[in-house]
Design a protein around this motif. Structure first.
Motif, PDB file in Angstrom:
ATOM      1  N   ALA A 138       0.829  -1.209   0.000  1.00 34.41           N
ATOM      2  CA  ALA A 138       0.000   0.000   0.000  1.00 34.41           C
ATOM      3  C   ALA A 138       0.862   1.257   0.000  1.00 34.41           C
ATOM      4  O   ALA A 138       0.548   2.253  -0.674  1.00 34.41           O
ATOM      5  CB  ALA A 138      -0.927  -0.007   1.210  1.00 34.41           C
ATOM      6  N   GLN A 139       1.940   1.206   0.738  1.00 33.99           N
ATOM      7  CA  GLN A 139       2.833   2.360   0.788  1.00 33.99           C
ATOM      8  C   GLN A 139       3.530   2.562  -0.560  1.00 33.99           C
ATOM      9  O   GLN A 139       3.690   3.699  -1.019  1.00 33.99           O
ATOM     10  CB  GLN A 139       3.858   2.167   1.902  1.00 33.99           C
ATOM     11  CG  GLN A 139       3.240   2.223   3.301  1.00 33.99           C
ATOM     12  CD  GLN A 139       4.159   1.681   4.371  1.00 33.99           C
ATOM     13  OE1 GLN A 139       5.301   1.270   4.099  1.00 33.99           O
ATOM     14  NE2 GLN A 139       3.668   1.640   5.613  1.00 33.99           N
ATOM     15  N   ARG A 140       3.909   1.473  -1.200  1.00 32.92           N
ATOM     16  CA  ARG A 140       4.543   1.602  -2.517  1.00 32.92           C
ATOM     17  C   ARG A 140       3.576   2.185  -3.535  1.00 32.92           C
ATOM     18  O   ARG A 140       3.982   2.987  -4.387  1.00 32.92           O
ATOM     19  CB  ARG A 140       5.054   0.237  -2.986  1.00 32.92           C
ATOM     20  CG  ARG A 140       6.237  -0.269  -2.190  1.00 32.92           C
ATOM     21  CD  ARG A 140       6.844  -1.517  -2.813  1.00 32.92           C
ATOM     22  NE  ARG A 140       7.981  -1.992  -2.043  1.00 32.92           N
ATOM     23  CZ  ARG A 140       8.817  -2.938  -2.440  1.00 32.92           C
ATOM     24  NH1 ARG A 140       8.624  -3.536  -3.613  1.00 32.92           N
ATOM     25  NH2 ARG A 140       9.831  -3.311  -1.684  1.00 32.92           N
ATOM     26  N   ARG A 141       2.307   1.809  -3.449  1.00 30.60           N
ATOM     27  CA  ARG A 141       1.318   2.371  -4.375  1.00 30.60           C
ATOM     28  C   ARG A 141       1.166   3.876  -4.155  1.00 30.60           C
ATOM     29  O   ARG A 141       1.090   4.652  -5.107  1.00 30.60           O
ATOM     30  CB  ARG A 141      -0.029   1.663  -4.202  1.00 30.60           C
ATOM     31  CG  ARG A 141      -0.070   0.245  -4.770  1.00 30.60           C
ATOM     32  CD  ARG A 141      -1.502  -0.277  -4.852  1.00 30.60           C
ATOM     33  NE  ARG A 141      -2.124  -0.411  -3.535  1.00 30.60           N
ATOM     34  CZ  ARG A 141      -2.053  -1.510  -2.798  1.00 30.60           C
ATOM     35  NH1 ARG A 141      -1.395  -2.574  -3.246  1.00 30.60           N
ATOM     36  NH2 ARG A 141      -2.651  -1.560  -1.618  1.00 30.60           N
ATOM     37  N   SER A 210      -3.423   6.412   7.194  1.00 28.28           N
ATOM     38  CA  SER A 210      -4.195   5.210   6.868  1.00 28.28           C
ATOM     39  C   SER A 210      -3.322   4.052   6.407  1.00 28.28           C
ATOM     40  O   SER A 210      -3.744   2.895   6.456  1.00 28.28           O
ATOM     41  CB  SER A 210      -5.229   5.536   5.790  1.00 28.28           C
ATOM     42  OG  SER A 210      -4.583   6.029   4.618  1.00 28.28           O
ATOM     43  N   ILE A 211      -2.098   4.333   5.946  1.00 29.77           N
ATOM     44  CA  ILE A 211      -1.219   3.252   5.480  1.00 29.77           C
ATOM     45  C   ILE A 211       0.027   3.113   6.365  1.00 29.77           C
ATOM     46  O   ILE A 211       0.982   2.437   6.004  1.00 29.77           O
ATOM     47  CB  ILE A 211      -0.801   3.459   4.007  1.00 29.77           C
ATOM     48  CG1 ILE A 211      -0.068   4.790   3.833  1.00 29.77           C
ATOM     49  CG2 ILE A 211      -2.010   3.376   3.087  1.00 29.77           C
ATOM     50  CD1 ILE A 211       0.517   4.991   2.439  1.00 29.77           C
ATOM     51  N   CYS A 212      -0.006   3.784   7.533  1.00 27.93           N
ATOM     52  CA  CYS A 212       1.178   3.781   8.400  1.00 27.93           C
ATOM     53  C   CYS A 212       0.955   3.086   9.737  1.00 27.93           C
ATOM     54  O   CYS A 212       1.873   3.031  10.560  1.00 27.93           O
ATOM     55  CB  CYS A 212       1.638   5.217   8.662  1.00 27.93           C
ATOM     56  SG  CYS A 212       2.170   6.099   7.191  1.00 27.93           S
ATOM     57  N   SER A 222      14.798  11.527  -2.629  1.00 30.54           N
ATOM     58  CA  SER A 222      15.809  10.734  -3.335  1.00 30.54           C
ATOM     59  C   SER A 222      15.405   9.269  -3.401  1.00 30.54           C
ATOM     60  O   SER A 222      15.599   8.602  -4.434  1.00 30.54           O
ATOM     61  CB  SER A 222      17.172  10.888  -2.654  1.00 30.54           C
ATOM     62  OG  SER A 222      17.091  10.522  -1.290  1.00 30.54           O
ATOM     63  N   SER A 223      14.813   8.741  -2.316  1.00 34.50           N
ATOM     64  CA  SER A 223      14.362   7.353  -2.324  1.00 34.50           C
ATOM     65  C   SER A 223      13.228   7.158  -3.315  1.00 34.50           C
ATOM     66  O   SER A 223      13.170   6.140  -4.026  1.00 34.50           O
ATOM     67  CB  SER A 223      13.917   6.956  -0.913  1.00 34.50           C
ATOM     68  OG  SER A 223      13.317   5.687  -0.912  1.00 34.50           O
ATOM     69  N   MET A 224      12.319   8.117  -3.370  1.00 32.90           N
ATOM     70  CA  MET A 224      11.186   8.032  -4.292  1.00 32.90           C
ATOM     71  C   MET A 224      11.664   8.036  -5.746  1.00 32.90           C
ATOM     72  O   MET A 224      11.221   7.218  -6.565  1.00 32.90           O
ATOM     73  CB  MET A 224      10.239   9.218  -4.052  1.00 32.90           C
ATOM     74  CG  MET A 224       9.009   9.242  -4.932  1.00 32.90           C
ATOM     75  SD  MET A 224       7.961  10.674  -4.573  1.00 32.90           S
ATOM     76  CE  MET A 224       7.407  10.295  -2.914  1.00 32.90           C
ATOM     77  N   VAL A 225      12.598   8.929  -6.061  1.00 34.07           N
ATOM     78  CA  VAL A 225      13.097   9.018  -7.439  1.00 34.07           C
ATOM     79  C   VAL A 225      13.901   7.779  -7.793  1.00 34.07           C
ATOM     80  O   VAL A 225      13.757   7.216  -8.890  1.00 34.07           O
ATOM     81  CB  VAL A 225      13.944  10.290  -7.619  1.00 34.07           C
ATOM     82  CG1 VAL A 225      14.610  10.299  -8.994  1.00 34.07           C
ATOM     83  CG2 VAL A 225      13.076  11.534  -7.444  1.00 34.07           C
ATOM     84  N   ARG A 226      14.736   7.341  -6.863  1.00 37.88           N
ATOM     85  CA  ARG A 226      15.562   6.171  -7.152  1.00 37.88           C
ATOM     86  C   ARG A 226      14.693   4.938  -7.414  1.00 37.88           C
ATOM     87  O   ARG A 226      15.003   4.115  -8.288  1.00 37.88           O
ATOM     88  CB  ARG A 226      16.508   5.914  -5.984  1.00 37.88           C
ATOM     89  CG  ARG A 226      17.515   4.817  -6.271  1.00 37.88           C
ATOM     90  CD  ARG A 226      18.460   4.634  -5.104  1.00 37.88           C
ATOM     91  NE  ARG A 226      19.417   3.577  -5.375  1.00 37.88           N
ATOM     92  CZ  ARG A 226      20.203   3.030  -4.465  1.00 37.88           C
ATOM     93  NH1 ARG A 226      20.163   3.454  -3.212  1.00 37.88           N
ATOM     94  NH2 ARG A 226      21.042   2.071  -4.796  1.00 37.88           N
ATOM     95  N   ALA A 227      13.584   4.795  -6.687  1.00 35.33           N
ATOM     96  CA  ALA A 227      12.711   3.627  -6.857  1.00 35.33           C
ATOM     97  C   ALA A 227      12.058   3.597  -8.232  1.00 35.33           C
ATOM     98  O   ALA A 227      11.731   2.517  -8.745  1.00 35.33           O
ATOM     99  CB  ALA A 227      11.655   3.617  -5.761  1.00 35.33           C
ATOM    100  N   HIS A 228      11.883   4.768  -8.843  1.00 36.05           N
ATOM    101  CA  HIS A 228      11.149   4.838 -10.110  1.00 36.05           C
ATOM    102  C   HIS A 228      11.956   5.510 -11.222  1.00 36.05           C
ATOM    103  O   HIS A 228      11.384   5.985 -12.199  1.00 36.05           O
ATOM    104  CB  HIS A 228       9.828   5.582  -9.889  1.00 36.05           C
ATOM    105  CG  HIS A 228       8.965   4.961  -8.838  1.00 36.05           C
ATOM    106  ND1 HIS A 228       8.341   3.744  -9.007  1.00 36.05           N
ATOM    107  CD2 HIS A 228       8.651   5.374  -7.580  1.00 36.05           C
ATOM    108  CE1 HIS A 228       7.662   3.440  -7.911  1.00 36.05           C
ATOM    109  NE2 HIS A 228       7.839   4.404  -7.029  1.00 36.05           N
ATOM    110  N   ILE A 229      13.276   5.505 -11.073  1.00 37.77           N
ATOM    111  CA  ILE A 229      14.130   6.187 -12.039  1.00 37.77           C
ATOM    112  C   ILE A 229      14.033   5.572 -13.428  1.00 37.77           C
ATOM    113  O   ILE A 229      14.189   6.252 -14.437  1.00 37.77           O
ATOM    114  CB  ILE A 229      15.604   6.176 -11.547  1.00 37.77           C
ATOM    115  CG1 ILE A 229      16.437   7.183 -12.333  1.00 37.77           C
ATOM    116  CG2 ILE A 229      16.208   4.778 -11.638  1.00 37.77           C
ATOM    117  CD1 ILE A 229      16.301   8.570 -11.834  1.00 37.77           C
ATOM    118  N   SER A 230      13.741   4.269 -13.488  1.00 37.74           N
ATOM    119  CA  SER A 230      13.695   3.598 -14.794  1.00 37.74           C
ATOM    120  C   SER A 230      12.607   4.188 -15.691  1.00 37.74           C
ATOM    121  O   SER A 230      12.697   4.097 -16.914  1.00 37.74           O
ATOM    122  CB  SER A 230      13.472   2.094 -14.605  1.00 37.74           C
ATOM    123  OG  SER A 230      12.254   1.850 -13.921  1.00 37.74           O
TER     124      SER A 230
END
Length: 703
Positions: A138-141, A210-212, A222-230
């Protein structure tokens, strides 16, 4: 408590030498830049203290990062050049490498503290910055949707090739360097790309409750961008992603005597500040040698300037977490100073100044009284003129608005705006524009000198003549910092003192001749010479077997002329205490050289900023000066600075008791400097006497 009775440090006996022996022992000063790094070690100690609230510990860690940023922006460029060119001289390769090595060690300890102490402490409190691998489905979504909606539209990847050279990377901006596999749409194997992360994007975002669960969870940009950099490189395989940040030299290169319009020249130079010479490269610890070498070559940096960090490359921006969490139990208890005790809140400030000089010890007493003086002057029809120096007032300032209002009400307003106040240049240029637009007289002081002295002068028509009301300060006209910095404000109607202030203002407007002053002491003309004269008097008294005492409270001690004079006075038998918050190049307690000199640094909840100079000799001579100047060469020779004597006995004793004796007895927040430049912490950091704590209790009022 008179300072003469102060027995702190328990010196067994004064060490007196004959006149022939004075100055015969050699003195090696400590390197200034190493002293600056040592100061940051002392600041970081507050982040280590478990008795400090958790968010405040993080704040101290962020302050260290901010200080290091400024250190590299301002102090490191000559060292980097020396290391790169392998040169010898004033700045040589060996010294530069030693300094960078010390900086590397400090940063390593900083990140170890963050990872090993603060992160687990926050986790125990249910507060975490969650990495991609630790997020639930849920957090990844949620992160993915936020990336698509708010982040991706602001990202522009640049794959490096002959048509797409390395993009301009701004000072201290957050960026990603990406290594790619495979060819682009034209079959070219351009394997390196750069993604700049917009400064408009927050560095931390809180995920919905609600998701925590029962925790407060955050995600870093930086973590958000790195996870979806592709998603930024369709058809290419991303094999490595590294965050990096480059720090640049930010010194402005404007020769005042070679330009016709300083304000225009500075405005043009500011446009290039973000892209000056690179001096430091920070990368994630997992960065490959290939990408690290690529970046070092691009920024023309030696390997010693590469900082591999185990965490976010910009700890300064972690300060956002303090505001996001905003949990009172994790912050210092709210506190505010009282209204100045010498002033009645309901009475007119100027009327009270006519009766007596007023000393305000900020922030234990509120800076608002100074604002009230200016408000009163602006709205008083009898006030005909207001003059003020402007160094650091902030982007938003009631004082500047009041000056503009005074002009509109028909008063003569003169503002001496220091355009070269470091990192406040743009704000001051804008204030100069705004004040000139309404008709104020705006001047920039003396060519080649920064105007660092702080004064406000109000001229009022009374009876058949004019009376002046003056304000002098050791600190800036910034209400925000006035709540966090210890400073001294001095309100006076003394005709001699205020006439001196007027003479200084005339000199700043038209520096034809050196102003003749009776009470004020002004740099660069007389401040250093006056301090030397008092040191000489103390030295001579000690040689004659008389009592002699010197105490200097300053933010830095780096002026070689004054330091050597201190050494000579100490060798003659003068007992000397230096209360120096930051860099002190004078090594104390060196046998046969500085036996009579002791140095302490106070690091507390508030930033020590007041400057107090005390000299006493013989049976009757006692002199106390307040000043805008530190004992640094630039303050003595390259700035317009002011010092003024506190002559009223009760006020002088109050300065001695609150600013000197209290700090010399501090065994809670004080660090004692050793002969080698290292510092020993206070004996009782948790339950001892703290000068700041005592003053907060003495003057404080519930928030």
């Amino acid at each position: 408590m008179a300072l003469q009775q102060d027995a702190v440090h328990a010196v067994p006996e004064q060490i007196a030498l004959t006149a022939a022996q004075v100055s015969t022992a050699p003195l090696t000063l400590l390197p200034r830049d190493h002293c600056i790094l040592a100061f940051n070690e002392r600041v970081m100690a507050w982040a280590r203290r478990e008795d400090v609230p958790l968010l405040e510990r993080l704040r101290y860690l962020c302050i260290v990062s901010s200080n290091l940023d400024e250190f590299f922006e301002v102090r490191s460029a000559p060292h980097i050049v020396a290391v790169n060119a392998q040169t010898q001289g004033v700045y040589n390769m060996a010294d530069g490498m030693a300094l960078l090595r010390k900086a590397q060690e400090l940063v390593a300890r900083q990140y170890a503290l963050y990872n090993d102490a603060l992160v687990p402490a926050f986790a125990s409190a249910g507060i975490r910055i969650v990495h991609h691998q630790a997020r639930t489905a849920a957090q990844r979504r949620w992160v993915y949707r936020h990336f698509q909606k708010a982040v991706k539209p602001l990202l522009v990847p640049v794959a490096l090739d002959p048509a797409h050279p390395f993009p301009q990377v701004a000072n201290k901006s957050l960026n990603m360097v990406v290594r790619l596999k495979g060819g682009d749409a034209f079959g070219r194997a351009n394997e390196v790309a750069i993604v700049k992360l917009s400064r408009a994007l927050p560095r931390l975002m809180e995920m919905p409750a609600s998701i925590c669960g029962k925790q407060r969870l955050f995600v870093s940009l930086s973590s958000m961008v790195r996870a979806h950099i592709s998603e930024l490189f369709d058809g290419r395989e991303v094999i490595e992603t590294v965050q990096f940040r480059v720090t640049r030299n930010t010194e402005l290169l404007v020769e005042e005597d070679e330009v016709d319009d300083l304000r225009t020249a500075l405005r043009e130079e500011l446009a290039y500040r973000q892209f000056g010479q690179a001096v430091r490269l920070e990368v994630s610890s997992h960065c490959s040698e290939f990408l690290a070498t690529t970046l070092l070559q691009e920024f023309d940096l030696p390997r010693q300037a590469l900082f591999r960090v185990h965490g976010p490359v910009n700890l300064v921006r972690l300060a956002e977490l303090i505001d996001l969490v905003n949990e009172p139990s994790m912050l210092f208890k709210p506190w505010q100073g009282s209204w100045p005790r010498q002033l009645k809140p309901a009475a007119k400030v100027m009327a009270q100044m006519r009766k007596q000089d007023v000393l305000i010890h900020q922030p234990f007493e509120q800076f608002d009284a100074v604002l009230e003086l200016l408000r009163e002057a602006v709205h008083d029809p009898a006030v005909v003129a207001i003059k003020q120096t402007i160094y650091r007032t902030g982007v938003k300032s009631e004082l500047m608005d009041l000056l503009a209002k005074a002009v509109r009400l028909g008063k003569e307003v003169m503002a001496v705006v220091e355009l070269k106040a470091r990192f406040d240049e743009e704000a001051n240029i804008n204030w100069a524009d705004a004040l000139e637009a309404v008709g104020a007289q705006v001047v920039y002081g003396v060519v080649g000198l920064k105007t660092h002295g702080k004064m406000l002068l109000v001229t009022r028509r009374e009876g058949r003549g004019l009376r002046r009301y003056g304000h002098l300060s050791t600190g800036n006209y910034n209400p925000k910092t006035a709540r966090m910095y210890t400073d001294l404000s001095y309100l006076t109607c003394d005709p001699v003192m205020t006439a001196d202030m007027d003479a200084v203002f005339r000199h700043l407007a038209s520096p034809n001749v050196k102003p003749k002053l009776d009470k004020l002491v002004m740099a660069p003309f007389a401040l250093q010479q006056t301090m030397l004269a008092h040191l000489q008097s103390c030295k001579q008294a000690a040689l004659e077997g008389q009592y002699a005492r010197v105490v200097v409270k300053s933010n830095a001690m780096t002026d070689e002329v004054l330091m050597h004079a201190l050494v000579e006075a100490g060798q003659a038998g003068v007992r000397i205490d230096l209360i120096v918050r930051g860099a002190c190049m004078l090594p104390p307690q060196v046998p046969g050289v500085t036996d009579n000199i002791r140095v302490r640094s106070i690091i507390g909840r508030l930033l020590e900023h007041s400057r107090v100079f005390y000299f006493a000799w013989g049976e009757e001579q006692e002199h106390v000066y307040l000043s805008s100047a530190d004992w640094m060469r630039r303050n003595m020779t390259r700035r317009v600075e002011l010092a003024w004597p506190v002559q009223e006995p009760k006020l002088r004793q109050r300065v001695i008791d609150e600013c000197l004796v209290a700090y010399l007895h501090d065994d809670r927040d004080a660090w004692t400097q050793q002969p080698d430049g290292s510092y020993l912490p206070a004996a009782h950091p948790h339950d001892g006497h703290g000068a700041q704590n005592a003053l907060m209790q003495l003057y404080g009022a519930p928030a």
